[in-house]
Design an enzyme around this catalytic site. Structure first.
Site, PDB file in Angstrom:
ATOM      1  N   ARG A  17       6.931  23.555  -7.445  1.00  0.00           N
ATOM      2  CA  ARG A  17       7.808  23.928  -6.119  1.00  0.00           C
ATOM      3  C   ARG A  17       7.014  25.038  -5.266  1.00  0.00           C
ATOM      4  O   ARG A  17       7.353  25.451  -4.311  1.00  0.00           O
ATOM      5  CB  ARG A  17       9.048  24.248  -6.667  1.00  0.00           C
ATOM      6  CG  ARG A  17       9.940  23.155  -7.205  1.00  0.00           C
ATOM      7  CD  ARG A  17      11.312  23.633  -7.902  1.00  0.00           C
ATOM      8  NE  ARG A  17      10.845  23.980  -9.294  1.00  0.00           N
ATOM      9  CZ  ARG A  17      11.839  24.381 -10.196  1.00  0.00           C
ATOM     10  NH1 ARG A  17      13.016  24.392  -9.944  1.00  0.00           N
ATOM     11  NH2 ARG A  17      11.431  24.606 -11.424  1.00  0.00           N
ATOM     12  N   GLN A  77      -0.103  24.369 -24.710  1.00  0.00           N
ATOM     13  CA  GLN A  77       0.916  23.117 -24.643  1.00  0.00           C
ATOM     14  C   GLN A  77      -0.178  22.118 -23.527  1.00  0.00           C
ATOM     15  O   GLN A  77      -0.190  22.439 -22.598  1.00  0.00           O
ATOM     16  CB  GLN A  77       2.016  23.424 -23.940  1.00  0.00           C
ATOM     17  CG  GLN A  77       2.981  22.334 -23.640  1.00  0.00           C
ATOM     18  CD  GLN A  77       4.177  22.816 -22.679  1.00  0.00           C
ATOM     19  OE1 GLN A  77       3.961  23.346 -21.717  1.00  0.00           O
ATOM     20  NE2 GLN A  77       5.345  22.055 -23.158  1.00  0.00           N
ATOM     21  N   GLU A 157      21.123  21.240 -16.687  1.00  0.00           N
ATOM     22  CA  GLU A 157      20.067  21.253 -15.723  1.00  0.00           C
ATOM     23  C   GLU A 157      20.531  20.845 -14.284  1.00  0.00           C
ATOM     24  O   GLU A 157      21.208  19.929 -14.033  1.00  0.00           O
ATOM     25  CB  GLU A 157      18.673  20.953 -16.275  1.00  0.00           C
ATOM     26  CG  GLU A 157      18.292  21.505 -17.422  1.00  0.00           C
ATOM     27  CD  GLU A 157      18.067  23.230 -17.159  1.00  0.00           C
ATOM     28  OE1 GLU A 157      17.494  23.546 -16.173  1.00  0.00           O
ATOM     29  OE2 GLU A 157      18.628  24.045 -17.934  1.00  0.00           O
ATOM     30  N   ASN A 172      22.277  30.096 -16.247  1.00  0.00           N
ATOM     31  CA  ASN A 172      21.095  30.541 -17.659  1.00  0.00           C
ATOM     32  C   ASN A 172      19.931  31.114 -17.139  1.00  0.00           C
ATOM     33  O   ASN A 172      19.513  30.627 -16.051  1.00  0.00           O
ATOM     34  CB  ASN A 172      21.093  29.072 -18.339  1.00  0.00           C
ATOM     35  CG  ASN A 172      19.851  29.378 -19.410  1.00  0.00           C
ATOM     36  OD1 ASN A 172      19.918  30.333 -19.909  1.00  0.00           O
ATOM     37  ND2 ASN A 172      18.799  28.440 -19.499  1.00  0.00           N
ATOM     38  N   ASN A 389     -28.847  52.822   8.089  1.00  0.00           N
ATOM     39  CA  ASN A 389     -29.136  52.598   6.692  1.00  0.00           C
ATOM     40  C   ASN A 389     -29.906  51.373   6.213  1.00  0.00           C
ATOM     41  O   ASN A 389     -30.540  51.303   5.247  1.00  0.00           O
ATOM     42  CB  ASN A 389     -27.789  52.870   5.795  1.00  0.00           C
ATOM     43  CG  ASN A 389     -26.886  51.946   6.153  1.00  0.00           C
ATOM     44  OD1 ASN A 389     -26.924  51.412   7.238  1.00  0.00           O
ATOM     45  ND2 ASN A 389     -25.874  51.604   5.225  1.00  0.00           N
TER      46      ASN A 389
HETATM   47  C1  UD1 Z   1      14.663  26.967 -16.687  1.00  0.00           C
HETATM   48  C2  UD1 Z   1      15.925  26.546 -17.601  1.00  0.00           C
HETATM   49  C3  UD1 Z   1      17.098  26.970 -16.830  1.00  0.00           C
HETATM   50  C4  UD1 Z   1      17.277  28.166 -16.021  1.00  0.00           C
HETATM   51  C5  UD1 Z   1      16.145  28.626 -15.460  1.00  0.00           C
HETATM   52  C6  UD1 Z   1      16.101  30.038 -15.087  1.00  0.00           C
HETATM   53  C7  UD1 Z   1      14.976  24.923 -19.059  1.00  0.00           C
HETATM   54  C8  UD1 Z   1      15.010  23.269 -19.401  1.00  0.00           C
HETATM   55  N1  UD1 Z   1      15.787  25.103 -17.902  1.00  0.00           N
HETATM   56  O1  UD1 Z   1      14.449  26.169 -15.580  1.00  0.00           O
HETATM   57  O2  UD1 Z   1      18.249  26.468 -17.570  1.00  0.00           O
HETATM   58  O3  UD1 Z   1      18.445  28.456 -15.508  1.00  0.00           O
HETATM   59  O4  UD1 Z   1      14.617  28.307 -16.174  1.00  0.00           O
HETATM   60  O5  UD1 Z   1      15.015  30.555 -14.519  1.00  0.00           O
HETATM   61  O6  UD1 Z   1      14.652  25.548 -19.726  1.00  0.00           O
HETATM   62  N2  UD1 Z   1       7.233  26.012 -18.940  1.00  0.00           N
HETATM   63  C9  UD1 Z   1       6.080  25.690 -20.037  1.00  0.00           C
HETATM   64  N3  UD1 Z   1       6.256  24.398 -20.199  1.00  0.00           N
HETATM   65  C10 UD1 Z   1       6.734  23.451 -19.648  1.00  0.00           C
HETATM   66  C11 UD1 Z   1       7.874  23.566 -18.678  1.00  0.00           C
HETATM   67  C12 UD1 Z   1       7.892  24.940 -18.462  1.00  0.00           C
HETATM   68  O7  UD1 Z   1       5.603  26.776 -20.179  1.00  0.00           O
HETATM   69  O8  UD1 Z   1       6.503  22.254 -20.379  1.00  0.00           O
HETATM   70  C13 UD1 Z   1       7.206  27.182 -18.564  1.00  0.00           C
HETATM   71  C14 UD1 Z   1       6.991  27.527 -17.304  1.00  0.00           C
HETATM   72  O9  UD1 Z   1       5.679  28.048 -16.703  1.00  0.00           O
HETATM   73  C15 UD1 Z   1       7.942  28.567 -16.723  1.00  0.00           C
HETATM   74  C16 UD1 Z   1       9.331  28.436 -17.948  1.00  0.00           C
HETATM   75  O10 UD1 Z   1       8.923  27.688 -18.765  1.00  0.00           O
HETATM   76  O11 UD1 Z   1       7.492  29.811 -16.970  1.00  0.00           O
HETATM   77  C17 UD1 Z   1      10.425  27.899 -16.923  1.00  0.00           C
HETATM   78  O12 UD1 Z   1       9.923  26.584 -16.736  1.00  0.00           O
HETATM   79  P1  UD1 Z   1      10.601  26.071 -15.328  1.00  0.00           P
HETATM   80  O13 UD1 Z   1      10.090  24.914 -14.992  1.00  0.00           O
HETATM   81  O14 UD1 Z   1      10.487  27.144 -14.271  1.00  0.00           O
HETATM   82  O15 UD1 Z   1      12.210  26.144 -15.520  1.00  0.00           O
HETATM   83  P2  UD1 Z   1      13.382  26.057 -14.625  1.00  0.00           P
HETATM   84  O16 UD1 Z   1      13.722  24.638 -13.826  1.00  0.00           O
HETATM   85  O17 UD1 Z   1      13.322  27.041 -13.677  1.00  0.00           O
HETATM   86 CA    CA Z   2      11.839  28.567 -13.164  1.00  0.00          CA
END
Ligand code: UD1
Ligand code: CA
Length: 463
Positions: A17, A77, A157, A172, A389
């Site tokens: 995003r 990962q 979610e 959350n 210079n």
């Molecule tokens: C996540 C939470 C959501 C919460 C929100 C808060 C989950 C499924 N959802 O959603 O409930 O309200 O955060 O901000 O956890 N990441 C990885 N590997 C992956 C996917 C993500 O390392 O495969 C890391 C991302 O880099 C990021 C963090 O995990 O730093 C959160 O991922 P993101 O995709 O932003 O989750 P949200 O959709 O915001």
């Molecule tokens: Ca996030």
């Protein structure tokens, strides 16, 4: 704190995003990459180990984190299959741990140490197997919603939510504490979402409850602290929150901020008391400003030390420089890297200084370029003086000794030295050293033709 605590930072996601080539957690806020704040939280706690899950853009993230905190452990990962999968990448490291794990989303940079510490204490006191932070937002869009039913929690979610769930305002935060052993067990049971195919870390909450384990919920009223940065709009919002926090800290410590709405000061800038910062100034990290300084409008300062009592007049740009006590710089001055100004120096309008030192009480007040120069004390450099210079191949030095007087519009063709107390006649191109106390002048003699103007008028005006 008796048991061990490991911290896992989730930083493998791309951040779709954000629409960016830079990994999300590396976008700067307050002049520092987002992940820096999360890293500080982990270190401050303190954590016995800090594990960073990396994937997209891992090279720059690992490089940065390793330089900041050499004990950090990286786990990879390879495919971004979701937050549960990200934590699972650290299973190996976690399997060795008897204790608790704190999980921090890499994109929640505004959370404060005090909140995490309080969360940890309450989690310990509750003897729960898992704790998670929630908050209530006016606009919960994009976050996982917290559904409570008969004392049980379930996180849904955004992508999986129906209209009714989307109306829920409790969210959350993406920050969890869990017993390591039980976390690993719960992770094994996480199944991919039927909607997105991702493995959600949030599922461990209901999984642990179905295993009859105690789950605690820590609610914070300070919604700013749990802001998740998913897009550029949230990035700008978090920037402004961090900036205001910084300005508030500075004001509390005795700095006057004339207009906090239009002043930008990065997180690690230091300013002494009774200094004043006027609007539209941008003070960047690496900058240390002393006491009783005045920083006028539109000034940009980066990586510089400004000593006590200095006045920086409007629209000056200062980078990697040192400005001595009580000096006055600007308006419209530019100090480029490796400029060192001693006490009481005056640098005036439209003056550029680069890689030069200027001694006590010397003045370069108007329209000059000073590069690769060493200027002594009480020197006066006249308007329009240029140090030449660069000869097209090399940068050459200019030395001007104490108390010399450089007439206006002088070109000092380097390498060249002007001795102590010497005088340079205005408009000279100085190519040879001038000894102490001498006059250096290079200028053709003036011719004066009496009555010329009248003669020209009668000749041309007659046509
Ligand atoms: C996540 C939470 C959501 C919460 C929100 C808060 C989950 C499924 N959802 O959603 O409930 O309200 O955060 O901000 O956890 N990441 C990885 N590997 C992956 C996917 C993500 O390392 O495969 C890391 C991302 O880099 C990021 C963090 O995990 O730093 C959160 O991922 P993101 O995709 O932003 O989750 P949200 O959709 O915001
Ligand atoms: Ca996030």
């Amino acid at each position: 704190m008796d048991t061990k605590l490991y911290t896992i930072i989730l930083a493998a996601g791309e951040g779709k995003r954000m629409k960016s080539d830079i990994p999300k957690v590396f976008h700067p806020i307050g002049g520092l990459p987002m992940i820096e704040y999360i890293l500080r939280r982990a270190i401050d706690l303190p954590s016995d180990k800090v594990i960073v899950v990396v994937g997209i853009g891992k090279e720059i993230i690992m490089d940065y984190v390793a330089k900041r905190y050499e004990d950090a452990i990286f786990v990879h990962q390879d495919k971004q299959l979701g937050t549960a999968d990200a934590v699972r990448s650290a299973s190996q490291e976690l399997s060795e741990l008897e204790g608790d794990v704190l999980i921090l989303n890499g994109d929640v940079p505004l959370i404060k140490h005090v909140l995490i510490k309080d969360f940890y204490e309450q989690y310990k006191a509750s003897k729960a197997s898992l704790g998670f932070i929630t908050s209530t937002l006016d606009n919960p869009e994009g976050y996982g919603r917290v559904i409570k039913k008969a004392g049980k929690f379930k996180i849904v979610e955004e992508n999986d939510a129906d209209d009714k769930v989307k109306k829920v305002k409790e969210i959350n935060a993406g920050i969890y504490l869990a017993s390591c052993k039980l976390l690993l067990k719960a992770l094994e049971r996480v199944k991919p979402s039927e909607v997105t195919g991702e493995y959600y870390l949030t599922d461990i909450i209901s999984i642990l409850q179905s295993m009859k384990k105690k789950v605690m919920n820590y609610h914070t009223d300070d919604a700013d602290q749990v802001l998740g940065v998913n897009n550029r709009k949230a990035l700008a919002h978090s920037e402004s929150i961090l900036n205001q926090r910084k300005l508030n800290r500075l004001m509390a410590s005795g700095v006057t901020i004339f207009d906090p709405g239009t002043t930008y000061i990065e997180q690690d800038v230091v300013i002494g008391k009774d200094s004043i910062v006027y609007p539209n100034s941008f003070l960047m990290n690496g900058t240390k400003i002393g006491k009783r300084c005045i920083i006028w409008n539109g000034t940009i300062i980066k990586d510089s030390k400004i000593n006590d009592g200095v006045e920086i007049k409007p629209y000056s740009v200062i980078e990697q420089s040192i400005v001595g006590k009580d000096a006055i710089v600007g308006p419209f001055a530019r100090l480029r890297p490796e400029t060192v100004l001693d006490e009481n120096v005056r640098i005036g309008n439209f003056v550029e200084v680069k890689k030069s030192s200027i001694g006590k009480g010397s003045k370069v007040n108007h329209l000059s370029y000073i590069g690769d120069a060493t200027i002594g004390s009480r020197v006066n450099v006249g308007a329009g003086t240029i140090t030449c210079n660069y000869d097209g191949f090399r940068k050459n030095p200019t030395v001007i000794e104490d108390e010399a007087f450089i007439g206006s519009d002088t070109a000092l063709v380097a390498p060249v030295r002007v001795g102590r107390g010497a005088i340079i006649g205005a408009a000279s191109a100085i190519t040879k050293d001038v000894p102490p106390g001498a006059l250096g002048i290079e200028r053709s003699e003036q011719r004066t033709i009496e009555g010329y103007a009248m003669k020209r008028k009668s000749k041309l005006g007659g046509r």
